[in-house]
Every structure is written in C-alpha cells, then in structure tokens.
Design a protein around this motif. Structure first.
Motif, PDB file in Angstrom:
ATOM      1  N   HIS A  31       0.840  -1.207   0.000  1.00  0.00           N
ATOM      2  CA  HIS A  31       0.000   0.000   0.000  1.00  0.00           C
ATOM      3  C   HIS A  31       0.867   1.245   0.000  1.00  0.00           C
ATOM      4  O   HIS A  31       1.914   1.283   0.650  1.00  0.00           O
ATOM      5  N   TYR A  32       0.413   2.250  -0.687  1.00  0.00           N
ATOM      6  CA  TYR A  32       1.186   3.483  -0.808  1.00  0.00           C
ATOM      7  C   TYR A  32       0.669   4.551   0.141  1.00  0.00           C
ATOM      8  O   TYR A  32      -0.529   4.833   0.171  1.00  0.00           O
ATOM      9  N   ILE A  33       1.571   5.107   0.915  1.00  0.00           N
ATOM     10  CA  ILE A  33       1.279   6.325   1.688  1.00  0.00           C
ATOM     11  C   ILE A  33       2.336   7.341   1.252  1.00  0.00           C
ATOM     12  O   ILE A  33       3.529   7.048   1.295  1.00  0.00           O
ATOM     13  N   LYS A  49       6.527  15.157   6.970  1.00  0.00           N
ATOM     14  CA  LYS A  49       5.113  15.127   7.356  1.00  0.00           C
ATOM     15  C   LYS A  49       4.150  14.763   6.216  1.00  0.00           C
ATOM     16  O   LYS A  49       2.936  14.832   6.384  1.00  0.00           O
ATOM     17  N   LEU A  50       4.717  14.376   5.075  1.00  0.00           N
ATOM     18  CA  LEU A  50       3.865  13.962   3.960  1.00  0.00           C
ATOM     19  C   LEU A  50       3.068  12.710   4.320  1.00  0.00           C
ATOM     20  O   LEU A  50       1.972  12.498   3.810  1.00  0.00           O
ATOM     21  N   CYS A  51       3.654  11.873   5.160  1.00  0.00           N
ATOM     22  CA  CYS A  51       3.025  10.577   5.454  1.00  0.00           C
ATOM     23  C   CYS A  51       2.006  10.686   6.578  1.00  0.00           C
ATOM     24  O   CYS A  51       1.572   9.666   7.107  1.00  0.00           O
ATOM     25  N   THR A  52       1.640  11.919   6.926  1.00  0.00           N
ATOM     26  CA  THR A  52       0.645  12.098   7.982  1.00  0.00           C
ATOM     27  C   THR A  52      -0.651  11.336   7.660  1.00  0.00           C
ATOM     28  O   THR A  52      -1.181  11.433   6.563  1.00  0.00           O
ATOM     29  N   VAL A  53      -1.090  10.547   8.631  1.00  0.00           N
ATOM     30  CA  VAL A  53      -2.353   9.811   8.488  1.00  0.00           C
ATOM     31  C   VAL A  53      -3.223  10.108   9.710  1.00  0.00           C
ATOM     32  O   VAL A  53      -2.766  10.770  10.651  1.00  0.00           O
TER      33      VAL A  53
END
Lengths: 238, 603, 496, 183
Positions: A31-33, A49-53
């Motif tokens: 899966h891509y985050i 912080k691009l991968c903030t979920v």
C-alpha cells in the motif's frame, strides 16, 4: 501471523510485525502512503510530514507511529491529501525547483509525489533563495537549490557509510545542508561515489556528474506509472 | 594537520576542553565558552574541536549554526541585541534601535565597517517588566531610555570593556508585587531535604502525588506521576533536569525565582533526584540569563559546602547528587523538553519523535525528569508542608499557586503570585491596568483574552498558563500584537518539519502583506487555511502554537484585521512600482512608462 | 545601405503610431512610427521589448544541463538551441566525431523541426495575408479564416506541422523541449516501430511540401509587382553551407555574399565567428544589432534565413528541392532576390528539402543503431552553429574544470535579421503609409513585412525583454495626441 | 429536440515572459484545432490580429512576468476574462526565466550589455518605448488571481486539450498521470 497483529488502512486489513510503524507495514503489504523523508532502508525521521495519516482519528506521521492492533488508519482521504498538497507546495516554494532543466526530472520523488497528489501550482509566493552549486568534487555535484532537508544523505553517510559527510546547519527557514569540510566543498570531504549517501537523495541534489539526461523521456522511473504504483525496490514483496 | 593558526585557538580552547573533560555532550557549552573568549567561532576553532572531541566538523558547524547567539562569522566586538517582544515594542524599542544605529553609523543586522559592533534584534529577553531591554555580548541591560542609549553608544565608541560600564545598567529588579506561599515563604536551605529524610523517598513521592502538583511549564502534567514513571523506568542512570529556558515571550518569573529563590529550586531538584535515583542534575538556563550564572554557581557552591549537594548529602550515605548548569544560546524551541535534552547533549535543539518520552528515554537515552523552575520550587514547599496542605490551595484540579509575570499596559508590572483560580479581572485590578482591551496569557503560544472574558480564571481547567500575562490597553493594535508573535515563531522555528519551517515564514509574509496595505479577503482566507495546517501537521508544540495568536485575534479582534483588507480583490504582496526601481536606476529613466501604479481596484 | 528613417531629426514635433503587439509572429515585438501632420514618415523602429538574461544565469550551471536549459529560449525552434548547444558542448567532452547513429538522429530531429517550423510559419501565421490580402477583414485574417475558406490548405498545414513535431517527439522524447541530444551524442535512437510509423506518412509530406512550394511560386508569378517590390531593399546575406557547398542546415562553414551576390567570405570555420561578427546596442531595442566586422556598423549588417540559404548554397542535395531551387534562381535572374516576400518561397523550398531529408534518413539503418555516445579529450570552450529555421544560430560556451559554465554568448537567428527587419518596415512605411491616413490595413502591411522574416522574437529576447507593437500619435509639441492601437475587434481606434 | 446552437465561447491567449512553447503545444492538439474552432472564437491571441483583449470567457496566459508590459497585459486579461488559466511552467512558477531571480538585475544588465563577448560600446537600452524589467521574475498568480493552472514546460497538447474540453463541458479540469508533468 496472528490475526490480532493487524490494523486497517482505508478499510483494508494490513498485517504488521511487532515494532513496525504504520508506513513500514503498509509498504510491505503493497500500500502506498505518500512520503519523502522516509526510506525503508533507514531509521524513520518524521520531518517531511507527507506521510501524515489519521490513526484512530488522531493525525500522526505514519513513519514514526508504531502500528497497534486494531488501529483504524485513514490515509487516502481528501482532507489529508489536501494537507499533503500544501506541504508539497511549501517544499516547492522554499527551494528552487526548476523541473524543466533538472536532470532528476522523471526520477524525482518530490515531483512524482506532487503528480500523485495533483499539485497544479506552487500556490504560495516563491522564496527564490540564492543557493550556489557545489561542483568541486570530480565525480559528484551538489545542487542545493533542490534540497528538501529530508536528511536521508545525513543518515546514510552517518549510519551506513560511517562518514558524516553531510549535516544540517542553520535554523528555521535558513536550515541548509552542509558538508564536512572546512572549505565547505564536497571535494574536501571523504565522500565517494560508492557511498550509500551518493544514492539516497530523493530529489536532484546529489548527482553523478556528466550523465545527466542520459535516460530518454519515456524510460524514466515515473514515466510509465505513478509513484503510488512504483514500489520501493527495497520493500519485500514489491 | 596542526597549523599555527589552530594553535592560536588551542590557547583558549584547551582550558575549556579540560574543564569540560573533552566531553562531546558538552559541545554547546564548549562553543559558547569559546565564543566568550574569541567573539565568534572561528573555522579553525571548529577544526581543533573536531580533532579534540572526535566529532565531525560538520556536526559542530551544524550545532553552532542552530543557535542564534553563536556566530560563525565575526559580529563585532560589541554585539548588541535589542529585545523585540511586543512589550518592548510598546515601550518604543525600535525607535531606540534606530537611534543607536544612527549614532553609531551602522545598519541593523550588519557589522560596522571597523568591526566594532553589530546591532540586531532578538526574541524576548525576559525583562518585560523593565523594558525596553537589550543584551550586550549576552549581558542584559534594562530600562533603556534615549539617554541610556547615548551613554551606551559612547561606551562602545570608547571601547570601554563591559566590566567597566556603570553597574546601574545591569541592575535587574525582581519587581515582586504579590507574594503567596512560594514567594512569601521563609525557606531555609536543607529544610525540605530534612523533611525528605524524615519521611523517606517513597512517602515524599506520595506527598507530591497527594499535592496534585502539575507542571508549571504550561502543559500541566502531574509531577508526581512524572517522577514515578522515571523512578520505575529501567536505566543505568537517571537524570533530573530543571528547565530554565524561559523563552515564552512575556515570561520572567524564572528569572526572579533563580535570582532570589535558587535554593528552593535546587532543593526541589535534589528531592526529585532522591525519589527517582538520579546522581546528576542539570539546570538548563536560557542564554539571555547569562548574567545569573555567577550567582547560581555561587549558590551551588554554597550548597555543596552545606553538604546539600555532592556525595552523601546531609550525611546520607549513598545519596549523591550534583547539579551542573548548562546555558542555552538563543533558541526558544529548547524549552520543549525533548529539544532541551538534545541541546543538553550538545546537539541541535530539534524536538525528538515521541514516544518514547524523556521519563524513559531522556538525557543520553536514560530516564529523565524535566520540570520547570517553579515546579521544583513548589516541590520543596510540598516536602516541607505536606501534599494535603498544598492540595488545599487553589482549585480542585489546579492545586497551589501560580506566579504570573505581568507586563504591558499597567501601572505595576512584575511578579504576582496567586492561588490558582484567580480571575483575570482581579489581576488587572491589582496591577493597575485600566481600560484594558486584551490580555495575552501564557505568551505567544497562549490565549488572547478579550474584555468580555476577564471573569475567566487562571487555572488548568480554564486558562492554563506558563506565567506570562501581557496587558494591552485600548490604544493597542491587536493585529500588530499577533504579527509580532508570528514573526517570533518564524524566527524560532527549528526548521525540522516542513509545515513549521516553511509555514511560519509564509504566515509572517502574509501578516506583513496585510500590514503593508496589500491585503484582501483572499489573504485572510489563506492565513486561516495555513493556521489549520500548522496545527494539524507540525512536529511539536511550537508549530501547533504558532497559529494561536492569529487564530485568537482573528476570532476576537476581527476588525483589526478587516481594517487591513484594503482591497476587495487580490493584489500582489510586493510593490510593483518598487520592483522597477533598479531598472529605472540602471537606465536613468523616469518617464510614465517607467512606472507601474498599484493594481486597479475596480472590479 | 541603412535608410534614413531610423532616427527622426525632430521627434518632438511628430505624432507617434504604434503597432503593439506585432501579431502572428512568435514572440513579442512592437513597431513605432513617427509622422508629421502631412502623414510624412520620419521614423520607424521595430523594438524588441523583453529581456530574460539567459547568458548570465546559465553561468554556474553544469554543462550537461545546458542543451536542455537553453532550448527554453524558444518554443518554436527549441531543437535548434538544443542542438547548437549540444554541438558546442561536444567540444567540451571531446567528441570530435559523433557516432553515425548520433549524428543522424540529431539531423533527423533538426529536419523534423525545419519542417514543422516552416509549416507553422507559412500556414498558421502568414497564409492569411497571402490568401486574403494584406488589408482584408481583420476578423478573418487568421488560420481560422483560412480553415473556413480553404479547409484543405489549412488541414495540410496542420498535418505537415504535426508530422514534423512527431519526428521531434520520436528523437527528442517530447514535441517541445525534449532531451534527446546530449553533449557527445544522443540518449536514444529510433526504434524500428518509430521508424515505420514515420515512414508511413513521409511520402505524403514530401508531396504536400512540393504543393506548398508551387502555391507560393504561383503567387509570385501572378503578382510580380507586389511580390518583387514589397519592402524590398538590398542587403548582404550570410548562412552556413555544407563543406561541399551544398545546403546543409546541420553542419558546415560560414559563407557570406554582398548585395550583388558576390562572395564576401567563404569556408569560415564558425569557431572563429568572433572575428567575423560584432554586435552593437541601440538604446531603443533590447535586441542587439550584429554586423560584419570587415564592413563596419553602417554597411556590415546582413540577412540570414531561408532567403539567404537558398541563394547562398551551390546546390540542394535532395532532388525535388534542387529542381525548385533552380527555378527560384532563374526567376530572380543574375541579381539576388532581395524582396522580403521571397522568404516565403525560399522557406517552402527548404520545407520540401527537409521532408526529403527525413525520408532519406528514415531509410538509413544507422538511425536505429545503438552506438549513441562519443568521447575524447576534454575541452574547455566550444562554439556550436546550426542553421535554425530562421537562420544562423551561434552558441558559445566556456566550461571550467569543475564542469560549470563560466561564459555564454548567444547570437540567435532573429538577431542577425534585426537591422534587415527594421529596413523592411521602413521601406514599407515609405511605400504604403507615406502621405496616407493610417488605417488598420495599412499597419498590417508593416506586419506583413516583419512576418516575412519569420522573426522569432522569443529567441531574440534571450537578452532582455519582449516587444509589443503599438501606434501612437504625437502632437506638434511632442505631446501625446492620441494612441492608435487596435481594439479588441482589431479595428484601429483612438485610445485617448 | 434540437437544442439551440450554443454561442461560441470567447478565448483569448497571450504569451508574457515565456518562450512561446506553450502556444506551440496548444497547436499540438493538431487536427483537433479544427474541432475546437467550432466551439470557441479567438479574441486576442498571437494567431489573430486582435491587439487587445475584449470581454472573454477564458483567458490563457503563457509566461511569467519579467517587465512592466507583462503586468499591463496580464491585468488586461484578468479584467476581461471570466476564467484565467496559467499555462505552463513560466506562468505557474516563473519557469526558466526565474532562474535569474537569485541574481541582481543590474548585474545581469551589465553582463549582457557591457561585458558580453563581441559587443562594441555597450550600454543599457533606455528608450521610453521599452518596458522596464522587473527586479524579479514572478509567476502570474503572485500578481493576479488565477483560476486554473496547467503545469508543464510546456504542458502537452493533450493536457491543454483536456483542460479546455473539461471547462467547455462544465467539468472541473483534471489531468492525472501522464498529463500532469512539470518538465
């Protein structure tokens, strides 16, 4: 293995191993985050912080947040993608990202991630900083104009190469990459093309000289498919 | 290779290195002391340190580059930094700065041609009750007036050494206006430790828990729980750290506590050390309070002589604890406990990823308690008088008292200690504030309280605070207040995470755009959007808080913004006609075509 | 040879007419005309009004970026800049001789560009003037009008251009601003599939190109008075010709002729261009004015582009185009053709030549070879010259030992034509405007003359700026009486 | 039932500090231009002889702002066009011309008009007919409000076609992989 070692990512069940972060488990499961400072080969950093979920409704960087059993993780939702796009726009206006004449174009993670998130413009006013190129080294060039301060080169040089060629200096908007030489020149460090650090830059800062544009348009990393469909080569099951 | 040039630096570096035992964790202290000797950190000095400390020079350069009080280039024999908090502004600091620049023929931010001096601004120096203030070579001078500025100019011109300047320039006052259990106590050194020995460490921890004491740095975490977590955490060493990096604009109570109540603070640290099993403690003192260093060292020395510090404290075999003072070097973010620990370790003050928290993985990855100055002082009182006594003061969820640093538009700025639960109105009345428009509680990252909220209470359950209480009269422009804070955050952002590094600068630019008369509703919406992003994606509290002043003032003082939205439609942030001035100069043209009027404000 | 209309003796008493922007050209230009109260023309100038400063900011960049970067000077003939820079930088990497595959792919890319650029210029930009008349209805005087009235012609133009663009895409990776050519060679060769795709259409392109030559030729034959005299002036001309004297738009030596067609210089190695050419700056244009050093500022200016090339070469090495060249030379007689409208005819002959060259290259298997790069002894300075669609293009770089550019000098095609275009508009102003009430149609005559040169004002503004076209009228005391410019409907109106 | 023929939308285009490559790419829609002509009418554009932009539905801007003239034209477009589109890298982020932004303008002018190779008696053109250069090159959204952006240097003909047809059909333009690119 066991059923309880899993969480859901946008409704899909993702298994994980003890100690894995959300993004590590997600990438292993294909899966891509979106992410920039994260690289599965290195210790998570948590700066871009691009991968903030949203994990159980709370926003967190998925590269530093450990997976928990039954955690409900949301990633590919408009609210987060809108925020990620703004973060990308910040990175674009902060430096000088002239994709048209950059040899990393087509192979650049920053650019590919911006495509993925439909970034149509930098939105903000450009900073247009003055950042000279360091071409002192015989085989490698540093173009600081494109640095996004992910510190992957810092980590690679320190943790893998055992060299500490790179470091960050300055503070705030004046943060910048420096090299380990009194002259400030790469040529005066013990950097070598066989270093891990020479090959981890997600953007076009650390470049092998005299080979720019040798890959034709159409055959570059992200020409055929978007970054979300281009798994990291070091991720198992990719 | 050792050149003669590096030897020059070795002369002053060697004693520093010896005193610091060549400990790379003391890098920041070594750099700071090196600069005190040489005026700035010479590139050859970095080489020498790199060799002696076995650290990569890039790392040393990176650390030196992080702290605003460390210079990699010469900054002049006299380095003047004007405190630039909003309270300094209100007292006319910018006029004084311009005045000084004019007298000494130097541009702000630049070193004078003869290398004599530089004049710049710096974040709040913690002298808001006696501003405007400045630092000369990191030593504070208060109550600036045109006359005092002229004297300073004369002293600089005459190259008079700082030690020979009139002592009254450096007479920092305590300005204690209201005392309660803490400021009013007649604390005797060693009394709390004696109580500890009588009660035992376990029972003392229990008293701290019973007291419901909460951290005075603003976040309000239970002190008892923190100590307990640390005590229970495995590690071959434990540490106690007192956070005296009082960087929140408008706060100055730690300055006074350390000046007049240092024993209470150190004793609180020693109590904590006994409870958690620490042998080493640190006082992390902000660089702006450099002038307190000698005094604090003297107190520590006295306490050692009194066997209140050192080995076998008060004769108790096995109870060894000492305190070392580390000075900061101009970085607000180091008030964040994990950034403070990084800084203690001699690194760039970048907040760590959390978890893990310092109580398990703190200084050198060992369990560490980090508490505020006021918290440790309060702990001493609790050890003396018991937890129940303390819990009976204040409110149900906010026990004890809180020291407020009152500044701004009032007759009697200074320290006011109140039991928690005091109303804003009562504080205003007692400090002699009249016709108040707003109060900024807890500094730039705190809450802006408007007149209709003055019945609200200072307490964790209503208005939590680290202590700042800045009063703004009706004549003040709340937009300018917010803008000052936004600039503060942009200056102090550590630069680690994208949203804070870039976002705080964007926010400053947008606020400046409004201030420069180029604002439109579009920009207003942009500011709100950016604030949302900072709040949700920033790495640490600084980024989260950076939007507070704007969000608050927008909510409560919207007209101050609307006044700035001079244009109905979007206009550029920059002045188009000014953008042609270089070309006009180069071509010698001044015809109509050589100018651009501002946008047509018609559609 | 310069006319007297460059600078009026007493501009303060004249009214000013402005054409701004010059339309249906690539890039930005502006013409100002000063007239007295009897509509007598006293001053005419074509101004280039934009400045971009490429020469400066390219310094400090790594040399391999240069071919990709400098092509952004111009979106119409990017391939010319891409290749001229590559040629200059071949000397840096020591590639004295490219591999056959590399050179032929570069040539293919270049002829693809000549084809698309010439098609664009003729069909999309100029044909409305030639098909409808210079002062025809402004609303219809464009490619859309052509498509309505002459759908077949318009469609052929579109498809010819498309084919040229496709040749570029297959060799450069993109239709505009590709990356195919690199210092020392190319980064790809044609695949069999790509070759076959192009081969399928190339015969049609040759045939349509030939029709286009005939179309222009007929125009000349039908109306010799107009075509031979419109804006005509005598001038020197220059171009690169192949080593055998034949037309070669990719490589060769420099040759110049005087206004009578006599050789001024020949066989000049373009590495020595600085001995041949100097540039002058005039205060009213950001575009410089080059001239031949040997003849001096006053007499040394010259013309480049199709009209020069077709008349300068000894032959064209493709059969159909050679037939057309001979006919062209026969038409103009012993003296060279100096009429600006002759550019169109020469341009179409070159388009035909390009189509034939593409066909030949596609039949050469080297085009699909795998030897892409050549290397050799490292150099520090290089000059690259190519015949771009609009004329001779000179790129000159110095590179330091760290691989960074330290010096860049560019003389682009349109810059060579700067004085010539000014002369043409002055001639037309005298011929058509003199003593007449200014109308939109009359002003379009000025533009027709400029268009004949196919100026690429984008390229031309690598130095500083862009050029709008506007007409203003000044009163006797030099005050602005009225500004004549075109309204949104294209009608000349008074804007004051 | 036959719907009444929709009136053609008016489209204006211009190139500011750009290279014309975006306009070339616009023409790279090839035969589709004949189709487009049935749906739109061109106002000011480099391919028509209309010199000033009238009231339009869509204005398309290539290039950033490098001089005063660019600012005037951009404002004219913004004032007249209901929808304003930034086409290509220069309009979107300044593009290659903005690479001069870290240099001082006087320095560049000196270099080009005084120090340049083969230049005789250099000086800086100063005629009032010439628009003065701005000290920095700006993307157009820094000076006027822009409604849509088509990135790319240039955007492909297909990307321009997609945005235009989406707009003509009343859809929010969307590019997606392959059509969105910055180079």
């Amino acid at each position: 293995m066991s059923q309880d070692k899993s969480f859901t990512l946008d409704g899909k069940t993702v298994p994980y191993q003890e100690g894995q972060t959300i993004i590590q488990a997600a990438m292993a499961a294909g899966h891509y985050i979106p992410h920039l400072c994260f690289n599965p080969e290195f210790k998570p950093h948590g700066s871009c912080k691009l991968c903030t979920v949203k994990a159980n409704g709370r926003q967190t960087a998925s590269c530093t947040q450990q997976a928990q059993p039954g955690m409900v993780v949301e990633s590919d939702i408009n609210e987060l993608n809108d925020e990620r796009r703004v973060l990308l726009q910040m990175l674009f206006v902060e430096g000088n990202h002239f994709c048209p004449s950059c040899e990393k174009s087509g192979n650049c993670q920053l650019q590919a991630t911006a495509y993925e998130l439909d970034m149509m413009s930098p939105h903000f006013d450009q900073f247009f900083p003055d950042r000279p190129v360091d071409a002192s080294h015989a085989e490698y060039l540093l173009d600081f104009n494109r640095c996004i301060l992910c510190s992957l080169c810092v980590r690679a040089s320190r943790d893998v190469d055992g060299k500490n060629v790179f470091a960050l200096s300055g503070r705030g908007i004046k943060s910048h990459l420096i090299v380990n030489a009194k002259s400030g020149h790469l040529a005066d460090t013990d950097f070598s093309g066989s270093d891990k650090a020479a090959h981890v830059c997600p953007v076009g800062v650390i470049l092998k000289k005299r080979v720019g544009f040798s890959v034709p348009i159409g055959q570059r990393t992200f020409d055929a498919q978007p970054i979300s469909a281009t798994p990291h080569p070091k991720v198992k099951g990719a | 290779m050792m050149t003669s040039q590096t030897n020059v630096h070795a002369e002053y570096l060697n004693p520093i290195l010896a005193r610091r035992q060549h400990n790379p964790n003391d890098l920041l202290q070594i750099l700071r002391e090196a600069q005190e000797q040489h005026g700035y950190i010479h590139t050859d000095a970095i080489d020498y340190l790199s060799l002696e400390l076995k650290l990569p020079r890039a790392k040393i350069e990176g650390v030196a580059g992080f702290y605003s009080f460390l210079y990699l280039q010469p900054r002049g024999e006299y380095r003047v930094l004007f405190s630039d908090n909003i309270t300094d502004r209100m007292l006319g600091n910018m006029e004084l700065l311009e005045n000084m620049c004019a007298q000494l023929w130097v541009e702000p931010g630049k070193v004078s041609e003869d290398g004599l001096l530089s004049i710049e601004t710096t974040s709040c120096t913690g002298l808001c009750d006696q501003g405007p203030a400045l630092l000369v070579n990191n030593i504070a001078i208060n109550r600036l007036t045109p006359a005092r500025v002229s004297s300073i100019c004369e002293l600089i011109r005459e190259r008079v050494p700082l030690s020979a300047w009139p002592q009254e320039f450096f007479a920092i006052e305590d300005n204690i206006r209201r005392k309660d259990i803490l400021l009013g106590s007649d604390f005797k050194s060693g009394a709390a430790l004696s109580a500890l020995f009588q009660r035992g460490a376990d029972a003392t921890l229990q008293e701290i828990k019973t007291s419901k004491l909460r951290g005075r740095g603003g976040a309000g975490f239970s002190t008892g729980m923190k100590w307990e977590f640390c005590r229970n955490a495995a590690g071959d060493a434990h540490y106690v750290v007192c956070n005296a990096d009082e960087g929140e604009p408008g706060t100055f109570k730690d300055r006074v506590l350390l000046n007049g109540y240092a024993d209470m603070v150190f004793e609180g640290m020693t109590l904590c050390a006994r409870v958690v099993g620490a042998k080493q403690g640190f006082l992390y003192l902000r660089g702006e309070y450099r002038y307190l260093l000698d005094h604090l060292q003297a107190v520590l020395q006295r306490r050692r002589q009194q066997t209140l510090l050192g080995t076998s404290i008060l004769g108790e075999a096995g109870f060894d604890f000492d305190i070392e003072i580390h000075l900061g070097a101009g970085a607000y973010v180091c008030g964040e406990e994990s950034a403070l620990i990084e800084s203690l370790e001699g690194k760039r003050g970048t907040p760590r990823n959390r978890p893990p928290f310092p109580v398990t993985n703190g200084y050198l990855d060992r369990p560490t308690v980090v508490n505020n100055v006021e918290t440790f002082a309060s702990a001493s009182l609790i050890a003396l008088n018991g937890g129940a006594w303390y819990a009976g003061i204040g409110t149900e969820t906010s026990s004890g008292t809180k020291i407020l640093s009152v500044s701004g538009d009032c007759e009697r700025p200074g320290l006011y200690e109140y039991p928690f639960g005091v109303t804003v109105a009562q504080v205003l009345a007692e400090c002699g504030a009249r016709d108040t428009q707003a109060v900024q509680v807890s500094g730039a990252s705190g809450v802006c309280v408007s007149a209709d909220e003055f019945e609200r209470r200072i307490a964790f359950e209503d208005i939590p605070t680290a202590g700042a209480f800045m009063v703004f009269g009706q004549q003040r422009d709340m937009f300018e207040v917010a803008r000052n804070f936004v600039h503060f955050f942009a200056h102090e952002s550590c630069g680690f995470c994208t949203p804070c590094r870039v976002g705080t600068s964007l926010l400053s630019n947008m606020m400046d755009k409004l201030a420069n008369g180029h604002g439109s509703p579009y920009d207003f919406a942009e500011i709100e959007k950016l604030n949302g992003l900072l709040q949700s994606t920033s790495h640490c509290g600084l980024g989260h808080a950076a939007c507070n002043p704007v969000l608050d003032t927008i909510a409560k003082f919207r007209p101050a913004y609307e006044k700035r939205l001079a244009h109905k439609d979007f206009v550029p942030a920059f002045d188009l006609d000014a953008a042609l001035s270089q070309a006009r100069q180069m071509t010698g043209r001044d015809d109509t075509g050589a100018h651009l009027e501002r946008s047509h404000e018609s559609r | 040879m310069s006319s007297t209309l460059e600078t009026a003796a007493h501009p303060e008493n004249l009214r000013r007419v402005v054409i701004d922007p010059v339309s249906r050209v690539e890039g930005h230009g502006k013409v100002t005309i000063l007239l007295d109260d009897k509509n007598k023309v006293h001053q005419v100038r074509l101004h280039i009004v934009e400045f971009r400063g490429f020469e400066k900011f390219i310094q400090g960049r790594p040399y391999w970026e240069v071919p990709v970067m400098v092509q952004r000077l111009c979106g119409i003939c990017p391939v010319s800049h891409h290749l001229a820079a590559s040629k200059a930088l071949d000397a840096i990497v020591g590639a004295k001789h490219l591999t056959p595959t590399a050179e032929k792919n570069r040539r293919l890319m270049h002829y693809g560009q000549i084809l698309q650029s010439h098609a664009l210029h003729f069909f999309h930009l100029c044909s409305p003037d030639l098909l409808f008349g210079f002062d025809s209805d402004v609303a219809k005087r464009n490619i859309i009008g052509v498509a309505e009235k002459h759908p077949d012609t318009a469609k052929r133009g579109v498809l010819l251009r498309k084919f040229g663009q496709e040749v570029i895409r297959h060799t450069a990776g993109k239709r505009v601003h590709g990356t195919g050519s690199v210092p020392g060679g190319v980064n790809k060769s044609l695949s069999v599939d790509e070759r076959d795709t192009l081969l399928k259409d190339v015969y049609q392109m040759v045939s349509w190109s030939r029709d286009a030559v005939h179309l222009v030729k007929e125009m000349h034959h039908k109306n010799p008075e107009l075509y031979n005299s419109f804006g005509a002036f005598r001038a020197n001309y220059m171009s690169m010709v192949g080593f055998d004297g034949g037309m070669d738009l990719y490589h060769g030596r420099l040759r110049g002729r005087d206004e009578n067609g006599q050789i001024l210089f020949d066989g000049v190695d373009y590495q020595n261009y600085t001995q041949l050419i100097e540039e002058e700056v005039k205060n009213w244009s950001y575009m410089k004015f080059p001239y031949l050093k040997s003849l001096g500022k006053e007499k040394g200016w010259y013309r480049v582009g199709p009209l020069s090339r077709v008349q300068n070469c000894d032959f064209i090495p493709t059969p159909l185009a050679e037939v057309e060249r001979r006919e062209f030379m026969a038409y103009s007689g012993v003296m060279p053709m100096h009429a600006p409208l002759g550019y169109h005819w020469a341009r179409m002959i070159e388009m035909l030549h390009a189509a034939e060259m593409i066909k030949d290259l596609l039949h050469d298997d080297d085009i699909m070879g795998s030897e892409l790069m050549a290397t050799g002894e490292r150099g520090s300075e290089g000059v690259g010259v190519i015949e771009a669609p609009r004329g001779t293009l000179i790129h000159h770089y110095r590179v330091d030992e760290n691989d960074l550019v330290t010096m860049c000098n560019l003389i682009v095609s349109t810059t060579h034509n700067n004085q010539a275009m000014n002369e043409a508009v002055r001639r037309v102003a005298q011929q058509y405007l003199h003593g007449h009430e200014i109308t939109e149609g009359l002003l379009n005559h000025i533009e027709v003359a400029i268009r004949a040169f196919d100026p690429c004002l984008s390229c031309a503004t690598h130095a500083l700026g862009k050029m709008p076209l506007e007409v203003e009228v000044l009163g006797g005391a030099g005050e602005r009486l009225s500004a004549l410019s075109r309204s949104s409907a294209g009608v000349l109106c008074n804007t004051d | 039932m036959n719907a009444p023929a929709k009136p053609k939308l008016k489209v204006a285009t211009t190139s500011l500090a750009g290279c014309f490559g975006c306009h070339m790419s616009f023409l790279d829609i090839d035969e589709r231009i004949l189709e487009l002509m049935k749906l739109v009418e061109f106002d000011r554009s480099p391919i028509t002889d209309i010199k000033h932009c009238g009231p339009c539905d869509i204005g398309i801007i290539e290039g950033g702002l490098c001089n005063a003239e660019n600012v005037h034209v951009l404002r004219e477009f913004r004032a007249n066009c209901k929808i304003l589109i930034a086409m290509g890298a220069c309009a979107v982020n300044g593009g290659l011309p903005a690479q001069r932004n870290h240099l001082s303008l006087p320095l560049i002018l000196e270099e080009v008009y005084h120090a340049q190779h083969g230049l005789v008696d250099g000086f800086i053109p100063n005629d009032p007919e010439l628009p003065l250069p701005l000290d920095k090159v700006h993307p157009i959204h820094e000076v006027v409000k822009v409604d849509y952006f088509i990135p790319g240097c240039p955007p492909s003909g297909d990307a321009i076609w997609k945005v235009l047809t989406d707009l003509l059909a009343g859809r929010e333009p969307e590019l997606g992989h392959g059509l969105i690119h910055y180079d």
